[in-house]
Write an enzyme that holds these catalytic residues in place. Structure first.
Site, PDB file in Angstrom:
ATOM      1  N   GLY A  13      -9.691  -1.007 -13.911  1.00  0.00           N
ATOM      2  CA  GLY A  13     -11.279  -0.654 -13.375  1.00  0.00           C
ATOM      3  C   GLY A  13     -11.641  -1.712 -12.918  1.00  0.00           C
ATOM      4  N   SER A  14     -11.311  -2.239 -11.785  1.00  0.00           N
ATOM      5  CA  SER A  14     -12.171  -3.457 -10.932  1.00  0.00           C
ATOM      6  C   SER A  14     -12.669  -2.660  -9.424  1.00  0.00           C
ATOM      7  CB  SER A  14     -11.992  -4.643 -10.856  1.00  0.00           C
ATOM      8  OG  SER A  14     -11.027  -4.733  -9.777  1.00  0.00           O
ATOM      9  N   ASN A  15     -11.971  -1.722  -9.285  1.00  0.00           N
ATOM     10  CA  ASN A  15     -12.336  -1.060  -8.142  1.00  0.00           C
ATOM     11  C   ASN A  15     -13.340  -0.059  -8.314  1.00  0.00           C
ATOM     12  OD1 ASN A  15     -10.998  -1.287  -5.164  1.00  0.00           O
ATOM     13  ND2 ASN A  15      -9.165  -1.355  -6.934  1.00  0.00           N
ATOM     14  N   MET A  90      -2.109   5.652 -12.202  1.00  0.00           N
ATOM     15  CA  MET A  90      -0.595   5.100 -11.602  1.00  0.00           C
ATOM     16  C   MET A  90      -0.291   6.631 -11.827  1.00  0.00           C
ATOM     17  SD  MET A  90      -0.892   2.708 -10.974  1.00  0.00           S
ATOM     18  CE  MET A  90       0.389   1.291 -10.738  1.00  0.00           C
ATOM     19  N   ARG A  91      -0.200   7.992 -11.327  1.00  0.00           N
ATOM     20  CA  ARG A  91       0.087   9.163 -12.193  1.00  0.00           C
ATOM     21  C   ARG A  91       0.587   9.668 -10.879  1.00  0.00           C
ATOM     22  NH1 ARG A  91       2.036  10.280 -16.469  1.00  0.00           N
ATOM     23  NH2 ARG A  91       1.430  12.277 -16.035  1.00  0.00           N
ATOM     24  N   ASN A 112      -7.793   8.137  -2.031  1.00  0.00           N
ATOM     25  CA  ASN A 112      -6.636   6.706  -2.991  1.00  0.00           C
ATOM     26  C   ASN A 112      -6.884   5.084  -1.937  1.00  0.00           C
ATOM     27  OD1 ASN A 112      -5.156   5.544  -4.576  1.00  0.00           O
ATOM     28  ND2 ASN A 112      -3.117   5.968  -3.061  1.00  0.00           N
ATOM     29  N   HIS A 114      -5.179   1.358  -1.330  1.00  0.00           N
ATOM     30  CA  HIS A 114      -3.778   0.833  -1.676  1.00  0.00           C
ATOM     31  C   HIS A 114      -3.817  -0.323  -0.991  1.00  0.00           C
ATOM     32  CE1 HIS A 114       0.328   1.443  -2.023  1.00  0.00           C
ATOM     33  NE2 HIS A 114       0.491   0.400  -0.794  1.00  0.00           N
TER      34      HIS A 114
END
Ligand code: GRF
Length: 206
Positions: A13-15, A90-91, A112, A114
């Site tokens: 959860g750093s973002n 991650m889903r 998102n 990436h």
């Protein structure tokens, strides 16, 4: 305009924290209505609660993708949400999920981040893949989600170099520092100006 967000996470959860910190420090005009994880052990959950945000797990263990998504959607439906923000979730999202967040202009209100310059190195191990490939320049992409994984209209990209003597870890840390600035910055731009996409004819579709 202040935007209302739901953040989906699976791990550290750093973002997510960079977004919550930017809100707290007045750099991002947004409200995080809910943080939701498919992983009950996600470190992101206690971190979100430290910021006073409602944070819950909807465990995917033992559930089909459709069942899990239905439960996630039920939780999200409790709120008015402008954007779903994926931050290390991650889903893979199904078309049914995306359709629930379809904007009248045709895109999905799902964002998102990436850790590569898409379309290079999609997938779960982008830092490792770019490093092992020997890329001398890599980067971070923030994009709208669509039905394909790590794919969809690009909102922003920022590059970073691979330096001499880098290990995978130092390379990853340099990228993460870029992620933590870029995600709140892109969200703030959306809060201010809305989603600005290139005209269709200028976009190279794959
Ligand atoms: C980040 O590298 C993000 O780009 C990728 O997954 C990682 C999540 O890290 N999608 P964190 O949970 O935000 O620390």
């Amino acid at each position: 305009m202040s935007i209302r967000l739901a953040i989906l996470v699976s791990g550290r959860g750093s973002n997510m924290e960079s977004i919550l910190r930017a809100i707290k420090e007045g750099q991002l005009d947004a409200k995080v209505e809910i943080v939701l994880s498919n992983n009950p052990e996600a470190l992101a959950l206690p971190t979100a609660r430290k910021y006073g945000v409602h944070a819950i797990a909807v465990d995917n263990q033992g559930l089909s993708r459709a069942e899990h998504e239905a439960r996630v959607l039920k939780e999200l439906s409790e709120y008015e949400i402008d954007f779903v923000v994926l931050a290390g979730y991650m889903r893979i999202l199904t078309s049914n999920f995306l359709q629930k967040f379809k904007h009248k202009d045709g895109y999905f209100r799902v964002i998102n981040i990436h850790p590569s310059l898409l379309p290079a190195f999609p997938g779960a191990n982008a830092y490792e893949d770019a490093f092992k490939y020997g890329s001398l320049v890599s980067g971070i992409t923030v994009h709208l989600a669509d039905e394909k994984v790590d794919h969809g209209p690009i909102l922003a990209q920022e590059s970073f170099p691979r330096l001499e003597g880098d290990t995978l870890e130092t390379f990853r840390q340099r990228g993460l520092a870029v992620e933590h600035k870029l995600y709140p910055k892109v969200l703030q731009s959306i809060a201010k100006h809305g989603i600005r996409l290139l005209p269709q004819e200028e976009m190279i579709r794959q």
